[in-house]
Design an enzyme around this catalytic site. Structure first.
Site, PDB file in Angstrom:
ATOM      1  N   CYS A 169      65.276 -33.998  85.833  1.00  0.00           N
ATOM      2  CA  CYS A 169      64.099 -33.634  85.034  1.00  0.00           C
ATOM      3  C   CYS A 169      63.039 -32.894  85.851  1.00  0.00           C
ATOM      4  O   CYS A 169      62.449 -31.915  85.384  1.00  0.00           O
ATOM      5  CB  CYS A 169      63.495 -34.880  84.398  1.00  0.00           C
ATOM      6  SG  CYS A 169      63.472 -36.327  85.477  1.00  0.00           S
ATOM      7  N   HIS A 199      56.288 -35.114  83.129  1.00  0.00           N
ATOM      8  CA  HIS A 199      56.214 -34.887  84.571  1.00  0.00           C
ATOM      9  C   HIS A 199      55.271 -33.707  84.849  1.00  0.00           C
ATOM     10  O   HIS A 199      55.321 -32.691  84.147  1.00  0.00           O
ATOM     11  CB  HIS A 199      57.580 -34.494  85.133  1.00  0.00           C
ATOM     12  CG  HIS A 199      58.560 -35.622  85.242  1.00  0.00           C
ATOM     13  ND1 HIS A 199      58.280 -36.920  84.896  1.00  0.00           N
ATOM     14  CD2 HIS A 199      59.835 -35.635  85.714  1.00  0.00           C
ATOM     15  CE1 HIS A 199      59.347 -37.678  85.126  1.00  0.00           C
ATOM     16  NE2 HIS A 199      60.305 -36.926  85.616  1.00  0.00           N
TER      17      HIS A 199
END
Lengths: 331, 331
Positions: free
Chosen positions: A127, A240
């Protein structure tokens, strides 16, 4: 129409995969949901239907066209080859095959061409890699990347449902004045930041940091790109953020960088500092695109830029990227 | 024995100043506490005694030897000269005088010698500057710094009592299922990270980022040091963390860097990755020293290191540094 298997269907990425398949009206003929023996028998929801979660086992992939794997690496190593043998294409979110030279590692906006050579398995990057590499690609095309220093602020969803639950549980314990006990993460995560994701190697870098370096190099087809990584877990639920310092061979001015980012598919620019406009994880949660802000020329080095990029870890960082891969495969 | 004034006594730094003066048995003859008119009349505790907080006004500094200012810049600009005129030495935590060439900007472990030239006011650096510059100094002495890329993870205490209260209030609202309303910070801070501290300048850098650059340069007496800063607020209560990439002229190996850090006063090394040992803000809260961990050679550039440094924002980042300055002044 396509017969789909979702492996790891009860996990955070599996759940998001089901949701996005539905949102994007993916042409599903039949959908089967798989999970570990522990979760088998539970149900998941897809397109308004309850689907019983089946355990993995011999022969389960017969008749499957596309299998989305968001289980661990060990399960991927065991079952992905079986799915391929049964005739399915596997889109794997684990790290099992990412660095295998025979397996393409794909972010569709960047290297869809790599799909041509697949032999049944297509790997999706970590990710943090996806969120970081999205703005690096157009920057490289415009100015040729020379060196990248990346510092991540990673959400607990990257550690799955257990990670999300740990932040929730510790925060509620704090609200009740109780002790905060770490279980999933190596230290308390509520009201803390932890510069440690995955295992440490001899040189002091973590597995997460090595993934970022190796995967960005593979995706950009720049095997020697200089990348200096620091990855940090923060008490954020699902998106994120990465602070990136990127040096290029040719100078890219601030305004030009914004234009380059804004023109790249899957990337949006939120960069109006005067209006306190820049992406934060809470704003980006639930969004499909990655968002870039805080674009600045680096006064400390010619031809370098600082910027801040945020992406939903469960969507572009995981489930969405896999579904975009599958959309290309079935086209 | 010394007559002390604490200006901003009801603030987060003021409160910590009172606590540390007591802990370190600072030779206090008399202590007076000052705050804005809004807080005047409250009481603060020092050495078991309740002290009434007085408003600032003409003549209040008569008889004061050392005045700790942890008020805003505007108050410092107005009242610090009055305190100096009354014969006090002012130790100021605000940004008001930091870049004044006639005012020393001091971290005692690094540039105590600068105190010799003071003209009544000694400035303390920004909290993030202090935490960042502590490991940079011994690294510079050993290998001569060439360039620094610093990314901060800053606690809400850096925004004072209101910042702490905002994180607490938003988190409790979340626990009750209520809306999270930003007041002090530009966006939600609970479960979020905000790459925006202080005002934005034209070039896209924030005041906090410019402070870091300018103050590190002044403290290290390296007016041209190349520094690339990104400062980010995180939902942590009281300690700042900084991910630092530092390039030196001479190569410093990983083990040597650890030794250099460990030998520097006020700096400790927690760096045993195999045991998940590295500093986190929760561990460092309440500690006087700054803690370094995750020391790694940078594979992307010769003669560069990555490391992670954490310091209590209210202690070494603010109150303690000021008291250390005062201890040198009264010696």
């Amino acid at each position: 129409m396509t017969n789909i298997a979702v492996v790891g269907a009860t996990g955070a990425v599996g759940q998001t995969t089901l949701k996005i398949l539905e949102e994007r009206k993916f042409p599903v003929a039949r959908l089967r949901a798989f999970a570990s023996a522990r979760s088998a028998g539970k149900t998941v929801t897809f397109a308004g239907e309850q689907i019983r979660v089946e355990p993995l086992g011999p022969g389960v992939f017969e008749g499957t066209d596309v299998a989305f794997f968001s289980a661990g690496s060990a399960q991927a190593r065991e079952y992905a080859p079986q799915a391929v043998k049964a005739g399915a294409v596997v889109v794997d979110k684990s790290s099992a095959f990412r660095m295998d030279p025979d397996v393409p590692l794909v972010v569709p906006e960047i290297n869809a061409h790599a799909l041509r050579d697949h032999r049944g398995i297509v790997s999706c990057p970590n990710c943090t890699t996806i969120v970081t590499v999205m703005p690096l690609k157009p920057l490289h095309d415009a100015g040729r990347l020379r060196r990248v220093v990346a510092t991540s602020f990673q959400a607990v969803s990257g550690a799955g449902v257990d990670g999300i639950e740990e932040l929730r549980r510790q925060t509620l314990a704090w609200a009740r004045g109780e002790a905060l006990v770490p279980e999933k993460f190596p230290h308390q995560i509520a009201f803390n930041v932890i510069p440690h994701i995955d295992q440490f190697a001899e040189d002091g870098y973590t597995g997460e940091e090595k993934k970022l370096v190796n995967e960005v190099r593979k995706i950009l087809e720049l095997p020697d790109l200089a990348i200096s990584p620091t990855t940090v877990r923060v008490p954020v639920f699902t998106a994120h953020s990465v602070a990136v310092n990127a040096e290029t061979e040719r100078k890219i001015a601030r305004e030009q960088a914004r234009d380059i980012f804004a023109a790249f598919p899957g990337l949006r620019v939120w960069d109006a500092p005067g209006e306190a406009r820049y992406p934060t994880p809470v704003m980006v949660e639930g969004q499909d695109d990655c968002f870039v802000g805080r674009v600045r020329e680096d006064p400390s080095r010619a031809n370098a830029l600082n910027f801040w990029v945020v992406g939903d870890q469960l969507r572009k960082g995981a489930a969405l990227n896999g579904i975009q891969v599958a959309e290309l495969l079935i086209r």
